[in-house]
Design a protein around this motif. Structure first.
Motif, mmCIF file in Angstrom:
data_model
loop_
_atom_site.group_PDB
_atom_site.id
_atom_site.type_symbol
_atom_site.label_atom_id
_atom_site.label_comp_id
_atom_site.label_asym_id
_atom_site.label_seq_id
_atom_site.Cartn_x
_atom_site.Cartn_y
_atom_site.Cartn_z
ATOM 1 N N ILE A 200 19.361 0.533 2.726
ATOM 2 C CA ILE A 200 20.253 1.694 2.738
ATOM 3 C C ILE A 200 20.305 2.346 1.360
ATOM 4 N N PHE A 201 20.425 1.525 0.323
ATOM 5 C CA PHE A 201 20.437 2.054 -1.041
ATOM 6 C C PHE A 201 19.081 2.665 -1.406
ATOM 7 N N MET A 202 17.999 2.114 -0.870
ATOM 8 C CA MET A 202 16.667 2.665 -1.113
ATOM 9 C C MET A 202 16.570 4.092 -0.575
ATOM 10 N N LEU A 203 17.061 4.283 0.649
ATOM 11 C CA LEU A 203 17.043 5.618 1.246
ATOM 12 C C LEU A 203 17.962 6.574 0.487
ATOM 13 N N LEU A 204 19.088 6.050 0.001
ATOM 14 C CA LEU A 204 20.012 6.861 -0.804
ATOM 15 C C LEU A 204 19.326 7.322 -2.086
ATOM 16 N N MET A 205 18.625 6.411 -2.729
ATOM 17 C CA MET A 205 17.896 6.732 -3.946
ATOM 18 C C MET A 205 16.835 7.799 -3.685
ATOM 19 N N ALA A 206 16.122 7.651 -2.572
ATOM 20 C CA ALA A 206 15.033 8.582 -2.269
ATOM 21 C C ALA A 206 15.541 9.968 -1.897
ATOM 22 N N ALA A 207 16.614 10.011 -1.117
ATOM 23 C CA ALA A 207 17.090 11.288 -0.581
ATOM 24 C C ALA A 207 17.742 12.169 -1.642
ATOM 25 N N PHE A 208 18.412 11.551 -2.609
ATOM 26 C CA PHE A 208 19.141 12.317 -3.628
ATOM 27 C C PHE A 208 18.372 12.270 -4.951
ATOM 28 N N PHE B 5 8.004 11.625 -2.616
ATOM 29 C CA PHE B 5 8.856 10.502 -2.993
ATOM 30 C C PHE B 5 9.739 10.098 -1.808
ATOM 31 N N VAL B 6 10.383 11.070 -1.198
ATOM 32 C CA VAL B 6 11.244 10.805 -0.042
ATOM 33 C C VAL B 6 10.433 10.222 1.109
ATOM 34 N N GLY B 7 9.279 10.825 1.389
ATOM 35 C CA GLY B 7 8.440 10.346 2.490
ATOM 36 C C GLY B 7 7.967 8.922 2.277
ATOM 37 N N GLY B 8 7.541 8.604 1.044
ATOM 38 C CA GLY B 8 7.043 7.263 0.766
ATOM 39 C C GLY B 8 8.107 6.199 0.940
ATOM 40 N N PHE B 9 9.288 6.430 0.381
ATOM 41 C CA PHE B 9 10.341 5.423 0.477
ATOM 42 C C PHE B 9 10.978 5.388 1.865
ATOM 43 N N LEU C 251 0.828 -1.205 0.000
ATOM 44 C CA LEU C 251 0.000 0.000 0.000
ATOM 45 C C LEU C 251 0.865 1.259 0.000
ATOM 46 N N THR C 252 1.944 1.254 0.765
ATOM 47 C CA THR C 252 2.850 2.403 0.815
ATOM 48 C C THR C 252 3.476 2.654 -0.551
ATOM 49 N N PHE C 253 3.923 1.583 -1.201
ATOM 50 C CA PHE C 253 4.574 1.712 -2.512
ATOM 51 C C PHE C 253 3.600 2.241 -3.558
ATOM 52 N N ILE C 254 2.414 1.651 -3.626
ATOM 53 C CA ILE C 254 1.428 2.071 -4.626
ATOM 54 C C ILE C 254 0.985 3.508 -4.375
ATOM 55 N N THR C 255 0.738 3.850 -3.112
ATOM 56 C CA THR C 255 0.308 5.211 -2.775
ATOM 57 C C THR C 255 1.368 6.231 -3.153
ATOM 58 N N THR C 256 2.631 5.899 -2.877
ATOM 59 C CA THR C 256 3.730 6.804 -3.215
ATOM 60 C C THR C 256 3.769 7.070 -4.721
ATOM 61 N N LEU C 257 3.656 6.003 -5.517
ATOM 62 C CA LEU C 257 3.698 6.174 -6.970
ATOM 63 C C LEU C 257 2.513 6.993 -7.466
ATOM 64 N N ILE C 258 1.315 6.699 -6.958
ATOM 65 C CA ILE C 258 0.116 7.415 -7.418
ATOM 66 C C ILE C 258 0.210 8.902 -7.087
ATOM 67 N N VAL C 259 0.637 9.201 -5.859
ATOM 68 C CA VAL C 259 0.760 10.605 -5.453
ATOM 69 C C VAL C 259 1.784 11.325 -6.316
ATOM 70 N N CYS C 260 2.937 10.694 -6.513
ATOM 71 C CA CYS C 260 4.001 11.341 -7.288
ATOM 72 C C CYS C 260 3.620 11.517 -8.759
ATOM 73 N N ILE C 261 2.870 10.577 -9.299
ATOM 74 C CA ILE C 261 2.417 10.692 -10.686
ATOM 75 C C ILE C 261 1.509 11.908 -10.872
ATOM 76 N N GLN D 14 11.840 5.679 -15.040
ATOM 77 C CA GLN D 14 10.594 6.427 -14.882
ATOM 78 C C GLN D 14 10.246 6.667 -13.418
ATOM 79 N N ILE D 15 10.467 5.661 -12.577
ATOM 80 C CA ILE D 15 10.164 5.833 -11.152
ATOM 81 C C ILE D 15 11.047 6.921 -10.562
ATOM 82 N N SER D 16 12.304 6.981 -10.988
ATOM 83 C CA SER D 16 13.213 8.016 -10.492
ATOM 84 C C SER D 16 12.726 9.404 -10.871
#
Length: 232
Positions: A105-113, A59-63, A22-32, A46-48
């Protein structure tokens, strides 16, 4: 209170794979649905690109919410394998599941930058996360298949459905990830991103079994005390 803590832990593990989805889908829908500043003329994931412009903070909040859920689920799986089998050394099981920790850790790195400002760091986080999750799913599936083969010595791993489930999800994830690296198309990217969540659903029956067993254990002292009182 000492008995309530483990119950909360095990019942939470049952819910977390679904809240992660639910968190993943919601994050994508909101960001779209929020304006972004995707770099022009570049074929980035595309997700990036969803995590740019006004959508960055969503995006940062969701991930950021997703990473600890994924980590807790993995810890729950690690705990189960420690308790349910003795055939595979704990060090091997721990190393396999440490891949999931590194993936978080890499997920948070991706989200933060954001990719619009820190292309190299973001892509390192994105590809590192996908690569580590793919490795985790592959090696975890190998553990499951080995335990199923040795099911006479590991009766809690005797259900053939879950090795098949994990194998199919791993195959889809790795194939989609590899095809995405080659083609840079959006559809395989989303398939690769969704596959780990389907994989995690395979942990739910094990978490359910643990929660039921812990509930019985917590009720046993009460039943014994009641029986002793009635005998008197």
């Amino acid at each position: 209170m000492a008995r309530i803590g483990p119950l909360i832990w095990f019942w939470s593990l049952i819910i977390l794979p679904f809240t992660a989805i639910l968190t993943f889908i919601t994050t994508l829908i909101v960001c779209i649905n929020v304006p972004n500043n995707a770099p022009k003329g570049e074929k980035y994931p595309q997700i990036s690109q969803l995590g740019t412009g006004e959508a960055y903070y969503y995006f940062v909040g969701g991930f950021t919410l997703l990473a600890p859920q994924f980590l807790i689920i993995t810890i729950g799986r690690l705990q189960f394998l420690f308790q349910s089998q003795y055939l595979i050394h704990r060090a091997i099981v721990f190393v396999v599941h440490s891949l999931a920790l590194l993936a978080c850790i890499f997920m948070l790195l991706m989200a933060a930058f954001s990719i619009e400002s820190y292309v190299t760091i973001h892509l390192t986080g994105a590809f590192g996360m996908f690569g580590l999750i793919s490795l985790y799913c592959f090696f975890q599936t190998m553990l499951v298949l080995y335990l199923f083969i040795q099911r006479s010595n590991a009766p809690q791993h005797s259900n053939v459905i879950w090795p098949i489930w994990f194998f199919i999800c791993s195959l889809i994830l790795i194939a989609a990830f590899a095809y995405w690296l080659i083609s840079k198309e959006g559809i395989p990217e989303y398939i690769a991103a969704a596959s780990p969540f389907l994989y995690l659903l395979g942990f739910v029956p094990q978490f359910w079994m643990q929660a039921r067993a812990k509930k019985r254990d917590s009720l046993l002292p009460e039943i014994m005390r009641y029986n002793s009182e009635t005998d008197v």
